[in-house]
Design a protein around this motif. Structure first.
Motif, PDB file in Angstrom:
ATOM      1  N   VAL A 218      -8.113 -63.614  62.394  1.00 22.55           N
ATOM      2  CA  VAL A 218      -9.007 -63.320  61.277  1.00 22.55           C
ATOM      3  C   VAL A 218      -9.433 -64.629  60.611  1.00 22.55           C
ATOM      4  O   VAL A 218      -8.611 -65.539  60.435  1.00 22.55           O
ATOM      5  N   PHE A 219     -10.704 -64.714  60.250  1.00 21.50           N
ATOM      6  CA  PHE A 219     -11.217 -65.896  59.561  1.00 21.50           C
ATOM      7  C   PHE A 219     -11.726 -65.515  58.181  1.00 21.50           C
ATOM      8  O   PHE A 219     -12.467 -64.541  58.026  1.00 21.50           O
ATOM      9  N   GLU A 220     -11.315 -66.261  57.173  1.00 23.35           N
ATOM     10  CA  GLU A 220     -11.810 -66.092  55.812  1.00 23.35           C
ATOM     11  C   GLU A 220     -12.456 -67.399  55.373  1.00 23.35           C
ATOM     12  O   GLU A 220     -11.772 -68.408  55.190  1.00 23.35           O
ATOM     13  N   PHE A 221     -13.776 -67.372  55.220  1.00 18.73           N
ATOM     14  CA  PHE A 221     -14.517 -68.558  54.802  1.00 18.73           C
ATOM     15  C   PHE A 221     -14.905 -68.457  53.327  1.00 18.73           C
ATOM     16  O   PHE A 221     -14.812 -67.394  52.704  1.00 18.73           O
ATOM     17  N   SER A 222     -15.362 -69.578  52.788  1.00 17.65           N
ATOM     18  CA  SER A 222     -15.720 -69.672  51.364  1.00 17.65           C
ATOM     19  C   SER A 222     -14.564 -69.201  50.490  1.00 17.65           C
ATOM     20  O   SER A 222     -14.774 -68.593  49.434  1.00 17.65           O
ATOM     21  N   ALA A 223     -13.346 -69.480  50.933  1.00 19.48           N
ATOM     22  CA  ALA A 223     -12.135 -69.112  50.188  1.00 19.48           C
ATOM     23  C   ALA A 223     -11.372 -70.393  49.880  1.00 19.48           C
ATOM     24  O   ALA A 223     -10.672 -70.930  50.742  1.00 19.48           O
ATOM     25  N   ASP A 224     -11.529 -70.889  48.681  1.00 20.53           N
ATOM     26  CA  ASP A 224     -10.894 -72.146  48.280  1.00 20.53           C
ATOM     27  C   ASP A 224      -9.478 -71.861  47.776  1.00 20.53           C
ATOM     28  O   ASP A 224      -9.297 -71.262  46.708  1.00 20.53           O
ATOM     29  N   VAL A 225      -8.482 -72.252  48.552  1.00 18.87           N
ATOM     30  CA  VAL A 225      -7.096 -72.029  48.158  1.00 18.87           C
ATOM     31  C   VAL A 225      -6.762 -72.992  47.021  1.00 18.87           C
ATOM     32  O   VAL A 225      -6.715 -74.209  47.212  1.00 18.87           O
ATOM     33  N   SER A 226      -6.551 -72.423  45.853  1.00 16.83           N
ATOM     34  CA  SER A 226      -6.420 -73.237  44.646  1.00 16.83           C
ATOM     35  C   SER A 226      -4.981 -73.552  44.278  1.00 16.83           C
ATOM     36  O   SER A 226      -4.721 -74.491  43.523  1.00 16.83           O
ATOM     37  N   ALA A 227      -4.023 -72.763  44.790  1.00 14.59           N
ATOM     38  CA  ALA A 227      -2.638 -72.985  44.370  1.00 14.59           C
ATOM     39  C   ALA A 227      -1.658 -72.398  45.369  1.00 14.59           C
ATOM     40  O   ALA A 227      -1.954 -71.414  46.068  1.00 14.59           O
ATOM     41  N   LEU A 228      -0.495 -73.040  45.444  1.00 18.41           N
ATOM     42  CA  LEU A 228       0.672 -72.487  46.111  1.00 18.41           C
ATOM     43  C   LEU A 228       1.680 -72.156  45.019  1.00 18.41           C
ATOM     44  O   LEU A 228       2.226 -73.062  44.389  1.00 18.41           O
ATOM     45  N   LYS A 229       1.882 -70.874  44.769  1.00 18.48           N
ATOM     46  CA  LYS A 229       2.748 -70.461  43.667  1.00 18.48           C
ATOM     47  C   LYS A 229       4.124 -70.057  44.192  1.00 18.48           C
ATOM     48  O   LYS A 229       4.236 -69.364  45.207  1.00 18.48           O
ATOM     49  N   HIS A 230       5.138 -70.504  43.491  1.00 14.57           N
ATOM     50  CA  HIS A 230       6.504 -70.195  43.903  1.00 14.57           C
ATOM     51  C   HIS A 230       6.761 -68.701  43.791  1.00 14.57           C
ATOM     52  O   HIS A 230       6.301 -68.025  42.866  1.00 14.57           O
ATOM     53  N   ALA A 231       7.516 -68.202  44.776  1.00 13.36           N
ATOM     54  CA  ALA A 231       7.856 -66.787  44.849  1.00 13.36           C
ATOM     55  C   ALA A 231       9.360 -66.658  45.054  1.00 13.36           C
ATOM     56  O   ALA A 231      10.044 -67.652  45.355  1.00 13.36           O
ATOM     57  N   PRO A 232       9.908 -65.448  44.901  1.00 12.64           N
ATOM     58  CA  PRO A 232      11.356 -65.282  45.083  1.00 12.64           C
ATOM     59  C   PRO A 232      11.811 -65.712  46.476  1.00 12.64           C
ATOM     60  O   PRO A 232      11.061 -65.675  47.453  1.00 12.64           O
ATOM     61  N   GLY A 233      13.070 -66.125  46.561  1.00 18.06           N
ATOM     62  CA  GLY A 233      13.657 -66.489  47.841  1.00 18.06           C
ATOM     63  C   GLY A 233      13.288 -67.861  48.338  1.00 18.06           C
ATOM     64  O   GLY A 233      13.378 -68.142  49.546  1.00 18.06           O
ATOM     65  N   GLY A 234      12.876 -68.770  47.429  1.00 16.52           N
ATOM     66  CA  GLY A 234      12.536 -70.133  47.851  1.00 16.52           C
ATOM     67  C   GLY A 234      11.274 -70.216  48.675  1.00 16.52           C
ATOM     68  O   GLY A 234      11.140 -71.118  49.506  1.00 16.52           O
ATOM     69  N   ARG A 235      10.343 -69.309  48.413  1.00 20.13           N
ATOM     70  CA  ARG A 235       9.107 -69.256  49.171  1.00 20.13           C
ATOM     71  C   ARG A 235       7.920 -69.584  48.268  1.00 20.13           C
ATOM     72  O   ARG A 235       8.062 -69.705  47.047  1.00 20.13           O
ATOM     73  N   VAL A 236       6.741 -69.697  48.875  1.00 21.20           N
ATOM     74  CA  VAL A 236       5.504 -69.832  48.102  1.00 21.20           C
ATOM     75  C   VAL A 236       4.483 -68.816  48.604  1.00 21.20           C
ATOM     76  O   VAL A 236       4.582 -68.311  49.729  1.00 21.20           O
ATOM     77  N   GLU A 237       3.495 -68.562  47.756  1.00 12.39           N
ATOM     78  CA  GLU A 237       2.359 -67.720  48.106  1.00 12.39           C
ATOM     79  C   GLU A 237       1.087 -68.524  47.915  1.00 12.39           C
ATOM     80  O   GLU A 237       0.982 -69.338  46.988  1.00 12.39           O
ATOM     81  N   ALA A 238       0.121 -68.311  48.807  1.00  5.78           N
ATOM     82  CA  ALA A 238      -1.163 -69.005  48.700  1.00  5.78           C
ATOM     83  C   ALA A 238      -2.135 -68.149  47.895  1.00  5.78           C
ATOM     84  O   ALA A 238      -2.279 -66.948  48.161  1.00  5.78           O
TER      85      ALA A 238
END
Length: 418
Positions: A218-238
Motif C-alpha cells: 500500500v502507498f500513501e502519498f502527500s502524508a507528512d509524518v510529523s511525529a513519532l509518539k511514544h506508546a506503551p511497551g517501549g514502542r512508538v507510533e507514527a
C-alpha cells in the motif's frame, strides 16, 4: 507483520520490496505526491560497487582549505548557527584518518558486493519496467600523476578485498572511451572497472512501485509524518498530523528528513545533507558522448549515459537543508561538462536539478535497530544510496526477521556511530 516504511525513495522502496518478499504487510508513506521525487530523482546514475571509499580520508584534509576558498570547488561550506552542522563537521574531521578510511572501505565493499549481487538478481528475475539499466563499466579518470599513483595504491588494497580493476595509461583511457579524445593531453591515467552499472534511479523507483502495488504493498502519498509518539511497551507510533498510522514495526528511510523526525523521540542520527547538483543533457544525433560511466576524479564530476541522455552530477555543498538551485554551481557543472565532452549533446536544453544526499560523517550508512523496540533505521547512505540500496534493504529485512545476515553488519548499527 504490519510494517510501515517511511520514505518512498530508492532506500524505502527497496526496503519495502524485501519486506514484502518475506511475507510482511507493508505500507509505504511519503510526503510527496509520488515515489522518488527527492534524492533519488536525478542523482549521478552510477551503481559504483567498487568505488565506495568514504569522502572522509587522510588526503581530504589538505584539500579542504583550497576547496572552501573557490566558488568552483568540488566541496563548499556555508557556516551557520546550526549545532548539528558543527557537530557533523567535527565528526567528519575525526574520521579523516587512514585507519578509519581503510576500515570503512572494507565494510562498504562487503555491502556493495552484496548489493551488486541482489541488483543483478532483481534485474534478471523481476518484470521491471525499463529504467535505462546497463552493465556499462566505469572509468575513473585522473588528471594528476600523484593522485593517479595514490589510486594505484588503493587499487592494490581493493584487490585483496575482491575488486577486479585495471590501471590504464592515457592512451588506453581514450581507447576504452573515445569520447575523451578532446582532453587526451590532460589525462594522467585511469582505473577501469568492468563490473559497474548505470541506471536511472527515478525510473527504477517507478518500476518498483508498479511491481509492489501488484503484490499488495500500500502507498500513501502527500502524508507528512510529523511525529513519532511514544506508546506503551517501549514502542512508538507514527503520526501524520492528527492521524495515527497503523503498523507493528516502523522503518525510517527518510534520508535527510530522518534527523528532524527522530530527535524528539530520543534518537540522534549523525546525518546531515550534502547538497549535490546534476544536469540531464539530451544527446545529439551523432553526438560524441561517453558509452561507459566516467568519473573525473580531480573535478569530482560523474558522467553516465542513460540511453539518449547523459547525466552529469557532482559537487557537495554543506549548506543546510535547502534544495534551491544555485546558478553559479550549475554553471560550473555545465562548463566542466562542455570541456570534457564538448560534442556530447545540447547543454542549453539540459534539465537542472539539486538534491540533498543524507551523509554520515564517516560515510557509513545506519541500518538496523534502535533503543525503541519497534523502530528501525535505514538512513545515511550519502552519495551511495542507489549503489547500496538493495544490500541495505536485505540486511534490514534479515535483522527484523532475526535471520542470519550475509555478513557481520554490526558496524552499520546506530550504536556504532559516534
Amino acid at each position: 507483520m504490519e510494517i510501515i516504511v517511511l520514505g518512498a525513495g530508492v532506500i524505502g522502496l527497496t526496503t519495502a520490496y524485501y519486506l514484502n518478499a518475506s511475507g510482511h504487510h507493508v505500507t509505504v508513506v511519503d510526503r510527496r505526491s509520488q515515489v522518488g521525487l527527492e534524492t533519488s530523482y536525478a542523482n549521478g546514475a552510477q551503481l559504483s560497487y567498487s568505488y565506495v571509499a568514504p569522502l572522509a580520508g587522510p588526503g581530504v584534509l589538505s584539500k579542504i582549505p583550497g576547496w572552501l576558498m573557490r566558488h568552483d570547488s568540488p566541496m563548499r561550506f556555508r557556516p551557520s548557527a546550526d549545532p548539528a552542522l558543527w557537530r557533523w563537521c567535527f565528526q567528519f574531521l575525526r574520521a579523516c584518518t587512514r585507519q578509519r578510511s581503510l576500515q570503512s572501505t572494507r565494510h562498504l565493499l562487503a555491502l556493495s558486493f552484496l548489493s551488486r549481487s541482489l541488483m543483478h538478481k532483481l534485474v534478471d528475475n523481476e518484470p521491471l519496467l525499463d529504467f535505462d539499466y546497463a552493465r556499462s563499466g566505469k572509468l575513473v579518470m585522473h588528471r594528476d600523476a600523484k593522485a593517479f599513483a595514490s589510486a594505484l595504491g588503493l587499487l592494490e588494497f581493493q584487490r585483496t578485498l575482491g575488486c577486479e580493476q585495471l590501471p590504464l595509461d592515457r592512451e588506453a583511457c581514450v581507447r576504452i572511451e573515445p569520447a575523451l579524445e578532446s582532453i587526451r593531453h590532460e589525462i594522467a591515467g585511469g582505473i577501469y572497472t568492468a563490473s559497474e552499472d548505470t541506471a536511472d534511479c527515478y525510473r527504477f523507483c517507478l518500476s518498483l512501485e508498479k511491481l509492489l502495488r501488484g503484490r499488495g504493498v500500500v502507498f500513501e502519498f502527500s502524508a507528512d509524518v510529523s511525529a513519532l509518539k511514544h506508546a506503551p511497551g517501549g514502542r512508538v507510533e507514527a503520526w501524520a498530523g492528527a492521524r495515527r498510522l497503523p503498523g507493528e514495526q516502523i522503518v525510517v528511510a527518510l534520508g535527510c528528513g530522518s534527523t528532524k523526525l527522530l530527535r524528539p523521540a530520543g534518537i540522534d542520527v549523525p546525518v546531515y545533507p550534502l547538497k549535490g547538483y546534476s544536469l540531464t543533457v539530451p544527446i545529439r544525433s551523432g553526438g560524441i558522448a561517453p558509452r561507459i560511466s566516467v568519473t573525473d576524479f580531480a573535478r569530482k564530476v560523474v558522467y553516465a549515459r542513460l540511453d539518449g541522455r547523459m547525466r552529469v552530477a557532482g559537487m557537495a555543498d554543506l549548506a543546510g537543508y535547502s534544495n534551491a538551485l544555485n546558478r553559479r554551481r550549475l554553471d560550473t557543472l555545465r562548463l566542466e561538462s562542455e570541456a570534457v565532452f564538448p560534442r556530447a549533446g545540447d547543454y542549453a536544453a539540459a534539465d537542472e536539478w539539486a538534491g540533498s544526499r543524507p551523509a554520515t560523517p564517516g560515510g557509513m550508512p545506519i541500518v538496523g535497530s534502535t533503543p525503541i523496540k519497534n523502530l528501525w533505521l535505514n538512513v545515511g547512505q550519502g552519495a551511495l544510496g542507489f549503489t547500496l540500496a538493495t544490500g541495505c534493504a536485505q540486511l534490514l529485512d534479515d535483522l527484523i526477521a532475526q535471520r542470519p545476515t550475509a555478513f557481520d553488519c554490526s558496524m552499520f548499527n546506530l550504536s556504532a556511530h559516534p
